[in-house]
Design an enzyme around this catalytic site. Sequence first.
Site, PDB file in Angstrom:
ATOM      1  N   PHE A 137      39.181  41.803  32.833  1.00  0.00           N
ATOM      2  CA  PHE A 137      40.252  42.297  32.715  1.00  0.00           C
ATOM      3  C   PHE A 137      40.159  42.647  34.503  1.00  0.00           C
ATOM      4  O   PHE A 137      39.222  41.699  35.445  1.00  0.00           O
ATOM      5  CB  PHE A 137      39.043  44.197  32.681  1.00  0.00           C
ATOM      6  CG  PHE A 137      38.364  44.320  33.781  1.00  0.00           C
ATOM      7  CD1 PHE A 137      38.602  44.859  35.058  1.00  0.00           C
ATOM      8  CD2 PHE A 137      36.655  44.026  33.377  1.00  0.00           C
ATOM      9  CE1 PHE A 137      37.485  44.930  35.706  1.00  0.00           C
ATOM     10  CE2 PHE A 137      35.675  44.222  34.234  1.00  0.00           C
ATOM     11  CZ  PHE A 137      35.505  44.173  35.465  1.00  0.00           C
ATOM     12  N   CYS A 138      41.468  43.148  35.181  1.00  0.00           N
ATOM     13  CA  CYS A 138      41.945  42.660  36.196  1.00  0.00           C
ATOM     14  C   CYS A 138      42.798  43.365  36.716  1.00  0.00           C
ATOM     15  O   CYS A 138      42.730  44.598  36.291  1.00  0.00           O
ATOM     16  CB  CYS A 138      42.933  41.331  36.965  1.00  0.00           C
ATOM     17  SG  CYS A 138      43.934  41.284  35.830  1.00  0.00           S
ATOM     18  N   THR A 139      42.719  43.884  37.920  1.00  0.00           N
ATOM     19  CA  THR A 139      44.022  44.850  38.603  1.00  0.00           C
ATOM     20  C   THR A 139      45.309  45.130  37.184  1.00  0.00           C
ATOM     21  O   THR A 139      45.802  45.941  36.867  1.00  0.00           O
ATOM     22  CB  THR A 139      44.463  44.578  39.637  1.00  0.00           C
ATOM     23  OG1 THR A 139      43.340  44.182  40.708  1.00  0.00           O
ATOM     24  CG2 THR A 139      45.163  46.090  41.111  1.00  0.00           C
TER      25      THR A 139
END
Length: 301
Positions: free
Chosen positions: A175-177
């Site tokens: 996951f990331c922003t």
Amino acid sequence: MNYVVVTFYKFFPVLDPKHLKKMLEEKLQGLNLVGSMLIATEGLNGYLAGEKCDTDLIIKVLKKITGFSDLNLKVSKTDTLPFLRMKVKLKKEIVTIGLEGVKPSELVGDYIDAHNWNNILKSDDYVVIDTRNDYEVDIGTFKNSVNPKIKSFREFPLWWQKNKANYKEKKVAMFCTGGIRCEKSTNYILQDGCNEVVHLKGGILEYLGKVPKSMSMWEGACFVFDQRVSVLHNLTEGPHLLCFACRRPINLADVGNEYYQEGVSCKYCFDDNDSARRERFKERQKQISLAKKRGYKHIGR
């Protein structure tokens, strides 16, 4: 006044980035929008803010120009404009990993919807990896996730090569922003031979906008690359400030630290800057303060 903040990206072949840049700059004329768009041969990435009528119009334009209805679009609201000006830039990559062979337009991991992400976090079958920079992870992340402690996304491939043996018995979730970094990180590890790879669709921002706080497995705040600095559940503005010397998020307690001087240093960067650089920062802060007294924003902020 309520403003709309729009973030979007799309990986697709851009045959003539300079032509696309010119087209977008022409379409932006007359619209009261601030933010940035990044254009590369691999695609388009943007962060925009303004009144809803203007953001709605530019999104229609973007969909028509690119030929895609899906721009991985995320929308939130804010009381103040989080950017200072509008920029359209040509870049080598719209998100930098620094490897020629990474092509998200051809292959990425399976998407997991925000409402199903908790199942991944709770599963013993998965290792969940936060692909963001260390200073982003420091202020908030998901329970049970792995922090690679990287300074920039460019460091992710090296971290993976050093640590992948630890996860050979696991499925991988990332996951990331907003989802864009995971397009590249999942493509990279799939090419490296990892077969079962998933990632959070729409990133943390979509999760915080859709999953109720009472059901959330998110802890802390999510760093964003605009003047809001961080956001919380329902994408409300978070409690963080920004150190304008090192661009790291800081909290109110950090402001009381002996190494903090507005615009000049904080506890994270005080030892990184020599006296000459701090003097330049002091002069910049002086100009920012003068601009504020005169009723306008200094472009350096």
